[in-house]
Design a protein around this motif. Structure first.
Motif, short mmCIF file in Angstrom:
data_model
loop_
_atom_site.label_atom_id
_atom_site.label_comp_id
_atom_site.label_asym_id
_atom_site.label_seq_id
_atom_site.Cartn_x
_atom_site.Cartn_y
_atom_site.Cartn_z
N TYR A 89 0.79 -1.09 0.11
CA TYR A 89 -0.09 -0.02 -0.01
C TYR A 89 0.95 1.13 0.19
O TYR A 89 1.82 1.22 0.79
CB TYR A 89 -1.03 0.08 1.33
N LEU A 90 0.51 2.17 -0.80
CA LEU A 90 1.04 3.40 -0.86
C LEU A 90 0.07 4.38 -0.31
O LEU A 90 -0.92 4.62 -0.75
CB LEU A 90 1.47 4.11 -2.00
N SER A 91 0.52 5.20 0.92
CA SER A 91 -0.25 6.27 1.79
C SER A 91 0.19 7.67 1.33
O SER A 91 1.46 7.82 1.52
CB SER A 91 -0.29 5.75 3.27
N ARG A 92 -0.81 8.48 1.43
CA ARG A 92 -0.40 9.94 1.44
C ARG A 92 -0.96 10.44 2.43
O ARG A 92 -2.14 10.38 2.80
CB ARG A 92 -0.78 10.68 0.27
N ILE A 93 -0.47 11.21 3.46
CA ILE A 93 -0.79 11.97 4.50
C ILE A 93 -0.47 13.27 4.79
O ILE A 93 0.63 13.78 4.58
CB ILE A 93 -0.33 11.27 5.97
N SER A 111 1.65 -4.01 4.74
CA SER A 111 0.11 -4.43 5.61
C SER A 111 -0.57 -3.16 5.43
O SER A 111 0.06 -1.76 4.98
CB SER A 111 0.63 -4.91 6.97
N THR A 112 -1.66 -3.16 5.74
CA THR A 112 -2.80 -1.99 5.78
C THR A 112 -2.51 -1.37 6.81
O THR A 112 -2.38 -1.71 7.85
CB THR A 112 -4.25 -2.47 5.83
N PRO A 113 -2.19 0.06 6.69
CA PRO A 113 -1.83 1.09 7.84
C PRO A 113 -2.97 1.76 8.27
O PRO A 113 -4.20 1.74 7.87
CB PRO A 113 -0.84 1.92 7.10
N SER A 114 -2.62 2.43 9.38
CA SER A 114 -3.74 3.37 10.27
C SER A 114 -3.12 4.63 10.50
O SER A 114 -2.04 4.58 11.20
CB SER A 114 -4.27 2.81 11.35
N TRP A 115 -3.38 5.66 9.84
CA TRP A 115 -2.69 6.88 10.31
C TRP A 115 -3.38 7.92 11.29
O TRP A 115 -2.84 9.12 11.18
CB TRP A 115 -2.33 7.72 8.86
N GLU A 116 -4.26 7.62 12.05
CA GLU A 116 -5.04 8.32 12.73
C GLU A 116 -4.28 9.31 13.78
O GLU A 116 -4.27 10.48 14.11
CB GLU A 116 -6.28 7.90 13.53
N HIS A 117 -3.14 8.62 14.36
CA HIS A 117 -2.47 9.25 15.13
C HIS A 117 -1.82 10.48 14.67
O HIS A 117 -1.45 11.43 15.28
CB HIS A 117 -1.31 8.13 15.93
N VAL A 128 -4.78 5.99 1.05
CA VAL A 128 -4.32 4.74 0.87
C VAL A 128 -4.82 3.89 -0.43
O VAL A 128 -5.86 3.73 -0.42
CB VAL A 128 -4.61 3.67 2.44
N ARG A 129 -3.59 3.64 -0.99
CA ARG A 129 -4.04 2.95 -2.37
C ARG A 129 -3.24 1.63 -2.31
O ARG A 129 -2.16 1.50 -1.89
CB ARG A 129 -3.41 3.61 -3.48
N ASP A 130 -3.88 0.77 -3.05
CA ASP A 130 -3.19 -0.73 -3.34
C ASP A 130 -2.34 -0.30 -4.43
O ASP A 130 -2.62 0.34 -5.28
CB ASP A 130 -4.40 -1.54 -3.75
N TYR A 131 -1.05 -0.96 -4.27
CA TYR A 131 0.01 -0.43 -4.85
C TYR A 131 0.05 -1.63 -6.26
O TYR A 131 1.20 -1.46 -7.28
CB TYR A 131 1.43 -0.68 -4.10
N SER A 167 1.83 12.33 -18.56
CA SER A 167 1.10 13.39 -18.73
C SER A 167 1.02 14.41 -17.38
O SER A 167 0.47 13.55 -16.67
CB SER A 167 -0.18 13.10 -19.37
N PRO A 168 1.25 15.59 -17.39
CA PRO A 168 1.22 16.57 -16.33
C PRO A 168 -0.20 16.81 -15.98
O PRO A 168 -0.61 17.04 -14.74
CB PRO A 168 1.99 17.71 -16.84
N THR A 169 -1.26 16.33 -16.99
CA THR A 169 -2.57 16.58 -16.50
C THR A 169 -3.18 15.27 -15.84
O THR A 169 -4.39 15.47 -15.38
CB THR A 169 -3.37 16.95 -17.75
N THR A 170 -2.52 14.20 -15.76
CA THR A 170 -3.12 13.02 -15.10
C THR A 170 -3.24 13.21 -13.47
O THR A 170 -2.01 13.48 -13.15
CB THR A 170 -2.33 11.83 -15.56
N PRO A 171 -4.08 13.15 -12.76
CA PRO A 171 -3.90 13.39 -11.40
C PRO A 171 -3.41 12.19 -10.91
O PRO A 171 -3.31 11.17 -11.45
CB PRO A 171 -5.51 13.55 -11.06
N GLY A 172 -2.80 12.58 -9.45
CA GLY A 172 -2.02 11.65 -8.75
C GLY A 172 -0.63 11.34 -9.24
O GLY A 172 -0.22 11.91 -10.02
#
Length: 246
Positions: free
Chosen positions: A3-7, A63-69, A86-89, A239-244
């Motif tokens: 998983y790739l996460s962005r916080i 593993s699946t993370p949790s970023w609430e803290h 959180v995205r599936d890689y 492509s710079p216009t592609t989001p993400g």
């Protein structure tokens, strides 16, 4: 699974400021997002602090993370906008076909091993005095040496640099930093040894030449200092216009 996460981090909050100043504290916060302790899985992370009003933390976990803290300590816990993604890689890994082209970003700690450093530290002298020394790591501090460090290795990572029209040059050295902090001693959590890192952030475009090696690069990172936010090699659409981007 991977998983790739962005916080998102709020740099005006005291908790965020502490994390942004200390790679060791950030590493501890990242490991705190995984339920299986002590953490034995591979974890990679990178801090993106280019925006003035918020910083972006990217984390790759098995593993699946949790970023609430982290959100509670350093983000906007009561905001209506999502603070974590959180995205599936696996979909990205499946697209690493031979000849596929991407933008890339890497924050690395470029070093080389040598048995004859110019100004060895006390620790390095002790290492070199041991029987059959393997050499010590010496950082590349100039832009030219840092670029050479990447260009001489990227083929072994499963990619080759390319120039793409309207996508920018194949390689840019977009940031260079010298980080200094004290690593706490494990026994009593008092101030321990001084850590100095010379980091370089590379941006550009690549073509996949070896899908197996490319997947290994994305999953395991490159170079040393991975615990301190280095080594995460990420890809995004040309492509710079592609989001993400991943």
């Amino acid at each position: 699974m991977t998983y790739l996460s962005r916080i998102w981090l709020n740099p005006l909050r005291r908790g965020a400021q502490g994390l942004l100043r200390s790679p060791e504290k950030m590493h501890a916060a990242v490991l705190g997002g995984l339920s299986r302790q002590p953490v034995t899985e591979r974890v990679l992370w990178r801090l993106e602090a280019g925006q003035p009003h918020r910083a972006e933390l990217l984390v790759l976990t098995e593993s699946t993370p949790s970023w609430e803290h982290i959100v509670e300590q350093a983000g906007w816990p009561h905001s209506d906008e999502p603070q974590v993604l959180v995205r599936d890689y696996q979909p990205l890994l499946d697209r690493l076909d031979n000849g596929r082209e991407f933008r890339f970003r890497l924050r690395a700690n470029p070093v080389s091993a040598t048995r004859s450093p110019t100004n060895p530290s006390t620790t390095q002298k002790e290492q070199l005095a041991r029987p059959r020394p393997r050499g010590v790591r010496v950082p590349h501090r100039t832009a030219g040496h840092q670029i050479t460090w990447l260009t001489t290795r990227i083929d072994h990572w499963g990619f080759t640099l390319i120039d793409i029209e309207d996508a920018g040059p194949a390689l840019q050295l977009s940031a260079r930093e010298r980080l200094t902090f004290h690593k706490k001693a494990q026994e009593d959590q008092t101030t321990g040894r001084r850590v100095v890192l010379s980091t370089a952030t590379f941006d550009g475009a690549v073509c996949v030449t070896d899908p197996h090696r490319a997947r290994h690069t994305l999953l395991h990172g490159v170079g040393p200092a991975k615990a301190y936010g280095c080594g995460l090699f990420t890809l995004a659409p040309l492509s710079p216009t592609t989001p993400g981007g991943t």
